[in-house]
Design a protein around this motif. Sequence first.
Motif, short mmCIF file in Angstrom:
data_model
loop_
_atom_site.label_atom_id
_atom_site.label_comp_id
_atom_site.label_asym_id
_atom_site.label_seq_id
_atom_site.Cartn_x
_atom_site.Cartn_y
_atom_site.Cartn_z
N VAL A 21 9.14 -83.69 0.00
CA VAL A 21 10.17 -84.34 -0.46
C VAL A 21 11.40 -83.73 -1.24
O VAL A 21 12.27 -84.09 -1.05
N LEU A 59 1.27 -95.07 7.17
CA LEU A 59 1.44 -95.58 8.61
C LEU A 59 0.62 -94.52 9.48
O LEU A 59 0.02 -94.86 10.47
N GLY A 60 0.21 -93.26 8.84
CA GLY A 60 -0.45 -92.29 9.60
C GLY A 60 -1.80 -92.77 10.12
O GLY A 60 -2.48 -93.42 9.38
N ALA A 61 -2.36 -92.18 11.24
CA ALA A 61 -3.81 -92.36 11.69
C ALA A 61 -4.64 -91.75 10.65
O ALA A 61 -4.18 -90.89 9.98
N ARG A 62 -5.66 -92.50 10.35
CA ARG A 62 -6.93 -91.61 9.46
C ARG A 62 -8.09 -91.52 10.21
O ARG A 62 -8.97 -92.35 10.04
N ARG A 63 -8.16 -90.03 10.82
CA ARG A 63 -9.61 -89.97 11.70
C ARG A 63 -9.90 -88.49 11.15
O ARG A 63 -9.84 -87.58 11.99
N LEU A 103 5.57 -93.50 3.50
CA LEU A 103 5.32 -94.15 4.76
C LEU A 103 4.32 -93.23 5.80
O LEU A 103 3.67 -93.95 6.48
N SER A 104 4.39 -91.97 5.54
CA SER A 104 3.86 -91.23 6.47
C SER A 104 2.14 -91.35 6.03
O SER A 104 1.21 -91.12 6.83
N GLU A 105 2.02 -91.36 4.78
CA GLU A 105 0.57 -91.54 4.27
C GLU A 105 -0.03 -92.95 4.73
O GLU A 105 -1.18 -93.07 4.86
N MET A 134 7.75 -89.91 2.57
CA MET A 134 6.36 -89.49 2.32
C MET A 134 5.24 -90.55 2.17
O MET A 134 4.25 -90.45 2.78
N MET A 174 4.46 -87.00 9.45
CA MET A 174 6.11 -87.07 8.77
C MET A 174 6.38 -86.06 7.73
O MET A 174 7.46 -85.78 7.61
N LYS A 175 5.34 -85.38 7.07
CA LYS A 175 5.48 -84.45 6.04
C LYS A 175 6.08 -83.17 6.98
O LYS A 175 7.13 -82.66 6.51
N LEU A 185 5.85 -89.24 14.99
CA LEU A 185 5.69 -88.45 13.66
C LEU A 185 5.23 -89.23 12.62
O LEU A 185 4.19 -88.90 11.92
N PHE A 186 5.59 -90.41 12.58
CA PHE A 186 5.21 -91.24 11.34
C PHE A 186 3.81 -91.60 11.73
O PHE A 186 3.07 -92.09 10.69
N LEU A 187 3.32 -91.90 13.00
CA LEU A 187 2.06 -92.48 13.22
C LEU A 187 1.29 -91.42 13.21
O LEU A 187 -0.08 -91.78 13.47
N LYS A 188 1.53 -90.23 13.31
CA LYS A 188 0.59 -89.15 13.18
C LYS A 188 -0.36 -88.99 12.04
O LYS A 188 0.14 -89.34 10.75
N GLU A 189 -1.41 -88.62 12.03
CA GLU A 189 -2.20 -88.34 10.75
C GLU A 189 -1.83 -87.38 9.97
O GLU A 189 -1.08 -86.35 10.39
N ASP A 190 -1.53 -87.65 8.64
CA ASP A 190 -1.26 -86.80 7.67
C ASP A 190 -2.43 -86.02 7.06
O ASP A 190 -3.21 -86.40 6.22
N MET A 238 9.60 -84.11 7.68
CA MET A 238 10.53 -84.00 6.68
C MET A 238 11.40 -82.77 6.68
O MET A 238 12.55 -82.49 6.29
#
Lengths: 118, 350
Positions: free
Chosen positions: B85, A29-33, A25-27, A23, B243-244, B64-69, B247
């Motif tokens: 989680v 590493l993820g892009a922020r746009r 890591l996804s917050e 969780m 990645m959420k 998916l890890f690099l995608k916007e959350d 998961m």
Amino acid sequence: MIETYVPLIVMLVVGFGVGFLFMLLSEWLGARRTTDGKQTTYESGMIPRGTARDRFSIKFYMVAMSFIVFDIEVVFMYPWAVQLGTLGMTAFWTMFVFVLILFVGYFYEYKKGGFEWD
Amino acid sequence: MPEIIWTIIEASIKALAVVGGIQLMAALNVYLERKISAFAQNRIGPNRVGPFGTLQPFADVFKLFLKEDIVPKNADKFFHSLAPVLSLSIAIAVWAVIPFSSYVDIGDRRIYMGIAPDINVGLLFILAMTSVGVYGITLAGWSSNNKYSLLGGLRSSAQMISYELSMGLSLIGIVLITGSLSLNDIVNHQLAWDGWRWNIFLQPVGFVIFLITAFAETNRAPFDLPEAEPELVGGFNTEYSGMKFGMFFLAEYANMTTSSVLIVLFYLGGWALPVPAETLGLKDGSIALAAAHFLVFFIKVLMLLFFFIWVRWSIPRFRYDQLMNLGWKILLPISLLNVLLTALGVLYLK
């Protein structure tokens, strides 16, 4: 005695560790746009109407209630099942009566339409 | 050093290995699913990343890890993050009691292939964890504050708890036969007598019920109503991204592996070799025997995974009322009767 259960605790800790790691890591590493459009509730492209915090079908509640009733019976059966070999026929007849009473309740709910889904 | 430290060290090493194994199995599942569905539909399937597209699942996860959350404004932020989680962690934690081979003797220390397969609450722990798994999905549906998510989450939790009853009852048959809740005991009980002691022959009805409920518990076709695309978009994970979402995806495929493994352990003889170990010249407790056991076990699991995917592309989706009817009106009474009949059989034949 408690040492036997230590591996379970270790696995739970590792499991939740992996979960939280993913969780975070996804917050990170993820892009922020972020734009406003992205953050609105998805409703097939329409402008969302109302809220999801609304009333829903009573049927789901009925299912949950029936589940709790029957699941408790199932939990009672586990210690019985482990020990049946040593307890013998008496234990069987005890459980037979128990299941019989359970079936009465089951048929009552059946006839009342508790399992109907329309 | 006291014994407890060794136990913790051993369990931690095994736990990390198992976590890695689960992720690999999930990746394998995704790959198999995409390839087999491609063949079922006369397509080629993934074939660009790595040889025959085998690296496709890893590429997907990194993407998916690099995608916007994206977290919707109206969502309950805390529970929106907690839900995936919970799903993934519980899917991993079930493996605390699952063995995947016999044991290896190193010096005077017997190492079981599994984190704590000998524990006396094994089966109860699995059932408890499947019950907690429902929370992840319910929370995801509720916290997203989206109508599709809410309906998907509700449907999914209602379906899972309905089928959990029959699942628990069908497993009582096995507990009756084995007289133990430990998964090692359940498998060892099937090892003797080459083949015909497998629980599938002693519990055919229980096997069918468990198989059906396993499909329902993992939300797979023909019971994939929670994410019925034409009506509910994505179901409970509509509002998840990055990645959420991954998961939930991982948890789903990990659960599919877990179900296959449980079917093998409970009904299909676990790691029972087709011939006695003595004829192969393998010593009890040797690494070679454990490896042979693991190989047999793994082949069975792969066949079941193929079966899971095969069913998905062969059988149409149930309607929700049909699903509920099957669970409450057919499976529940049959599994209750199965428990009583098994108990009688155990008492008279022993």
